[in-house]
Motif scaffolding. Structure first.
Motif, PDB file in Angstrom:
ATOM      1  N   ILE A  25       0.839  -1.200   0.000  1.00  0.00           N
ATOM      2  CA  ILE A  25       0.000   0.000   0.000  1.00  0.00           C
ATOM      3  C   ILE A  25       0.873   1.248   0.000  1.00  0.00           C
ATOM      4  CG2 ILE A  25      -1.750   1.285   1.286  1.00  0.00           C
ATOM      5  CD1 ILE A  25      -2.771  -1.391   2.332  1.00  0.00           C
ATOM      6  N   ALA A  26       1.976   1.198   0.746  1.00  0.00           N
ATOM      7  CA  ALA A  26       2.903   2.330   0.759  1.00  0.00           C
ATOM      8  C   ALA A  26       3.499   2.566  -0.633  1.00  0.00           C
ATOM      9  CB  ALA A  26       4.015   2.089   1.777  1.00  0.00           C
ATOM     10  N   VAL A  27       3.862   1.479  -1.324  1.00  0.00           N
ATOM     11  CA  VAL A  27       4.380   1.596  -2.692  1.00  0.00           C
ATOM     12  C   VAL A  27       3.326   2.193  -3.614  1.00  0.00           C
ATOM     13  CG1 VAL A  27       5.200   0.287  -4.689  1.00  0.00           C
ATOM     14  CG2 VAL A  27       6.016  -0.298  -2.392  1.00  0.00           C
ATOM     15  N   LEU A  28       2.067   1.770  -3.446  1.00  0.00           N
ATOM     16  CA  LEU A  28       0.968   2.303  -4.245  1.00  0.00           C
ATOM     17  C   LEU A  28       0.811   3.803  -4.039  1.00  0.00           C
ATOM     18  CD1 LEU A  28      -1.680   1.900  -5.960  1.00  0.00           C
ATOM     19  CD2 LEU A  28      -2.839   1.550  -3.784  1.00  0.00           C
ATOM     20  N   ILE A  29       0.838   4.245  -2.784  1.00  0.00           N
ATOM     21  CA  ILE A  29       0.671   5.664  -2.484  1.00  0.00           C
ATOM     22  C   ILE A  29       1.827   6.478  -3.051  1.00  0.00           C
ATOM     23  CG2 ILE A  29       0.563   7.352  -0.608  1.00  0.00           C
ATOM     24  CD1 ILE A  29      -0.874   5.220   1.057  1.00  0.00           C
ATOM     25  N   VAL A  30       3.048   5.980  -2.894  1.00  0.00           N
ATOM     26  CA  VAL A  30       4.215   6.683  -3.438  1.00  0.00           C
ATOM     27  C   VAL A  30       4.127   6.756  -4.963  1.00  0.00           C
ATOM     28  CG1 VAL A  30       6.719   6.589  -3.718  1.00  0.00           C
ATOM     29  CG2 VAL A  30       5.702   6.120  -1.489  1.00  0.00           C
ATOM     30  N   SER A  31       3.673   5.670  -5.595  1.00  0.00           N
ATOM     31  CA  SER A  31       3.564   5.640  -7.054  1.00  0.00           C
ATOM     32  C   SER A  31       2.543   6.648  -7.565  1.00  0.00           C
ATOM     33  CB  SER A  31       3.171   4.234  -7.521  1.00  0.00           C
ATOM     34  OG  SER A  31       4.155   3.289  -7.183  1.00  0.00           O
ATOM     35  N   SER A  32       1.527   6.944  -6.759  1.00  0.00           N
ATOM     36  CA  SER A  32       0.523   7.916  -7.202  1.00  0.00           C
ATOM     37  C   SER A  32       1.092   9.326  -7.291  1.00  0.00           C
ATOM     38  CB  SER A  32      -0.672   7.901  -6.241  1.00  0.00           C
ATOM     39  OG  SER A  32      -0.315   8.439  -4.973  1.00  0.00           O
ATOM     40  N   ASN A  34       4.323   9.760  -8.296  1.00  0.00           N
ATOM     41  CA  ASN A  34       5.489   9.627  -9.160  1.00  0.00           C
ATOM     42  C   ASN A  34       5.203  10.308 -10.501  1.00  0.00           C
ATOM     43  OD1 ASN A  34       7.782   8.884 -10.509  1.00  0.00           O
ATOM     44  ND2 ASN A  34       7.544   6.680 -10.178  1.00  0.00           N
ATOM     45  N   ALA A  35       6.075  11.212 -10.896  1.00  0.00           N
ATOM     46  CA  ALA A  35       5.891  11.958 -12.151  1.00  0.00           C
ATOM     47  C   ALA A  35       6.169  11.097 -13.370  1.00  0.00           C
ATOM     48  CB  ALA A  35       6.801  13.186 -12.163  1.00  0.00           C
ATOM     49  N   SER A  36       6.852   9.976 -13.202  1.00  0.00           N
ATOM     50  CA  SER A  36       7.176   9.102 -14.323  1.00  0.00           C
ATOM     51  C   SER A  36       5.913   8.403 -14.814  1.00  0.00           C
ATOM     52  CB  SER A  36       8.219   8.058 -13.905  1.00  0.00           C
ATOM     53  OG  SER A  36       8.490   7.169 -14.957  1.00  0.00           O
ATOM     54  N   TRP A  43      11.795   6.492 -10.055  1.00  0.00           N
ATOM     55  CA  TRP A  43      11.257   7.733  -9.500  1.00  0.00           C
ATOM     56  C   TRP A  43      11.562   8.893 -10.447  1.00  0.00           C
ATOM     57  CZ3 TRP A  43       7.796   9.201  -6.192  1.00  0.00           C
ATOM     58  CH2 TRP A  43       7.785  10.516  -5.726  1.00  0.00           C
ATOM     59  N   GLY A  44      10.522   9.525 -10.933  1.00  0.00           N
ATOM     60  CA  GLY A  44      10.689  10.623 -11.882  1.00  0.00           C
ATOM     61  C   GLY A  44      10.409  11.982 -11.303  1.00  0.00           C
ATOM     62  N   GLY A  45      10.318  12.046  -9.971  1.00  0.00           N
ATOM     63  CA  GLY A  45      10.027  13.320  -9.318  1.00  0.00           C
ATOM     64  C   GLY A  45       8.629  13.331  -8.729  1.00  0.00           C
ATOM     65  N   PHE A  46       8.415  14.263  -7.809  1.00  0.00           N
ATOM     66  CA  PHE A  46       7.121  14.387  -7.122  1.00  0.00           C
ATOM     67  C   PHE A  46       6.131  15.148  -8.002  1.00  0.00           C
ATOM     68  CE2 PHE A  46       4.087  16.555  -4.393  1.00  0.00           C
ATOM     69  CZ  PHE A  46       3.656  15.521  -3.570  1.00  0.00           C
ATOM     70  N   SER A  47       4.907  14.623  -8.099  1.00  0.00           N
ATOM     71  CA  SER A  47       3.884  15.273  -8.913  1.00  0.00           C
ATOM     72  C   SER A  47       2.497  14.866  -8.420  1.00  0.00           C
ATOM     73  CB  SER A  47       4.046  14.888 -10.384  1.00  0.00           C
ATOM     74  OG  SER A  47       2.978  15.404 -11.152  1.00  0.00           O
ATOM     75  N   ILE A  48       1.567  15.809  -8.479  1.00  0.00           N
ATOM     76  CA  ILE A  48       0.162  15.517  -8.140  1.00  0.00           C
ATOM     77  C   ILE A  48      -0.709  15.567  -9.404  1.00  0.00           C
ATOM     78  CG2 ILE A  48       0.357  16.328  -5.765  1.00  0.00           C
ATOM     79  CD1 ILE A  48      -0.973  18.942  -6.672  1.00  0.00           C
ATOM     80  N   THR A 231      -1.850   6.070 -14.568  1.00  0.00           N
ATOM     81  CA  THR A 231      -1.393   6.725 -13.344  1.00  0.00           C
ATOM     82  C   THR A 231      -2.567   7.133 -12.467  1.00  0.00           C
ATOM     83  OG1 THR A 231       0.450   7.602 -14.626  1.00  0.00           O
ATOM     84  CG2 THR A 231       0.089   8.555 -12.448  1.00  0.00           C
ATOM     85  N   GLU A 232      -3.696   7.481 -13.103  1.00  0.00           N
ATOM     86  CA  GLU A 232      -4.864   7.917 -12.352  1.00  0.00           C
ATOM     87  C   GLU A 232      -5.412   6.817 -11.440  1.00  0.00           C
ATOM     88  OE1 GLU A 232      -4.220   8.286 -15.438  1.00  0.00           O
ATOM     89  OE2 GLU A 232      -4.962  10.161 -16.302  1.00  0.00           O
ATOM     90  N   ILE A 233      -5.200   5.556 -11.852  1.00  0.00           N
ATOM     91  CA  ILE A 233      -5.696   4.443 -11.043  1.00  0.00           C
ATOM     92  C   ILE A 233      -4.963   4.385  -9.707  1.00  0.00           C
ATOM     93  CG2 ILE A 233      -5.999   1.956 -10.942  1.00  0.00           C
ATOM     94  CD1 ILE A 233      -7.810   3.328 -12.927  1.00  0.00           C
ATOM     95  N   TYR A 234      -3.674   4.699  -9.725  1.00  0.00           N
ATOM     96  CA  TYR A 234      -2.917   4.730  -8.468  1.00  0.00           C
ATOM     97  C   TYR A 234      -3.492   5.788  -7.525  1.00  0.00           C
ATOM     98  CZ  TYR A 234       0.661   1.939 -10.876  1.00  0.00           C
ATOM     99  OH  TYR A 234       1.327   0.945 -11.552  1.00  0.00           O
TER     100      TYR A 234
END
Length: 266
Positions: A25-32, A34-36, A43-48, A231-234
């Protein structure tokens, strides 16, 4: 010394189990965040941006609307039916109550995939699959959770209050609404929240009883997996996890408060 070592390993075991359970779950949240876009392993940088795109995607929003409508409607109907079942068992003998509880718990003990296939065969024999068949299936699936939440409160209830209301001239229906329902309300609310969470989380029963073209979040994610997860699914999964976490937190807080209240009364 032995007690300290034992205490250390107990804590270590607990932490290890928590890590195993929540690491995905932590990996899922971090992936959401991920700018990549193409490779989530890097890891491609932080993005919302994923959260912004999420609410603009009509397919995802339709699936989310269907999921919430299905879970909310099923939870409300299951809560009403489950509460009536528990109230109806008040005047029954212990053996009859055991039989009803056993029948009620069959969907709970049965594998979801077996329940889903059985309901699909039943519906396709008499009608076409639709939103209504999904709703009936979810109600069947979650009623046991309501009964298991409400029944303990019914058993703990002081029946002399209900009988006193009848002696004072109240009708049985009025006494139920004004005496029994308020007393078992914590169990009803807990049952509703638990039923809503279980309906929101279901995949197997939904998959086998849904009509073509209708998607909930779980079935949509399953379909998207074959083409590649967006990416939206994450982001959507992260939001759903937080909603479920909040609901479970409320359930636990209410249960703890009810237990403290009962302990204080005793």
């Amino acid at each position: 010394m032995v007690n300290k070592v034992k205490h250390f390993f107990e804590k270590f075991y607990l932490v290890l189990i928590i890590i195993i359970l929540y690491m995905p779950i932590a990996v899922l949240i971090v992936s959401s965040f991920n700018a990549s876009e193409k490779n989530k392993a890097k890891w491609g940088g932080f993005s919302i941006a994923a959260y912004g795109k999420l609410f603009k995607d009509e397919l995802i929003m339709d699936a989310l609307y269907t999921t919430l409508l299905l879970a909310g409607g099923a939870a409300i109907i299951a809560t009403v039916l489950g509460t009536l079942v528990c109230i109806g068992m008040i005047g029954m003998k212990k053996k009859m109550r055991s039989v009803i509880m056993g029948v009620t718990n069959v969907p709970l003990l049965n594998a979801d995939i077996v329940t889903g296939i059985a309901l699909m065969l039943l519906f396709t024999r008499f009608t076409e699959l639709s939103f209504t068949t999904m709703l009936i299936s979810h109600i069947t699936l979650i009623i046991p959770y309501v009964v298991l939440s409400v029944q303990p409160k019914v058993l703990q209830m002081n029946m002399s209050t209900y009988e006193a209301a009848l002696d004072l001239g109240a009708s049985p229906a009025y006494a139920v609404c004004k005496v029994i329902i308020p007393e078992i309300m914590p169990g009803i609310l807990s049952g509703f929240l638990l039923a809503f969470t279980m309906s929101l989380d279901d995949f197997s029963v939904t998959y086998f009883t849904k009509a073509p073209g209708i998607h909930t979040m779980s079935t949509m994610i399953n379909a998207e997996y074959r083409k590649g997860i967006q990416t939206e699914i994450y982001a959507l999964s992260t939001i759903v996890f937080l909603i479920v976490l909040i609901v479970l937190f409320i359930i636990n807080r209410r249960s703890a408060a009810a237990d403290r209240k009962e302990a204080a009364v005793q």
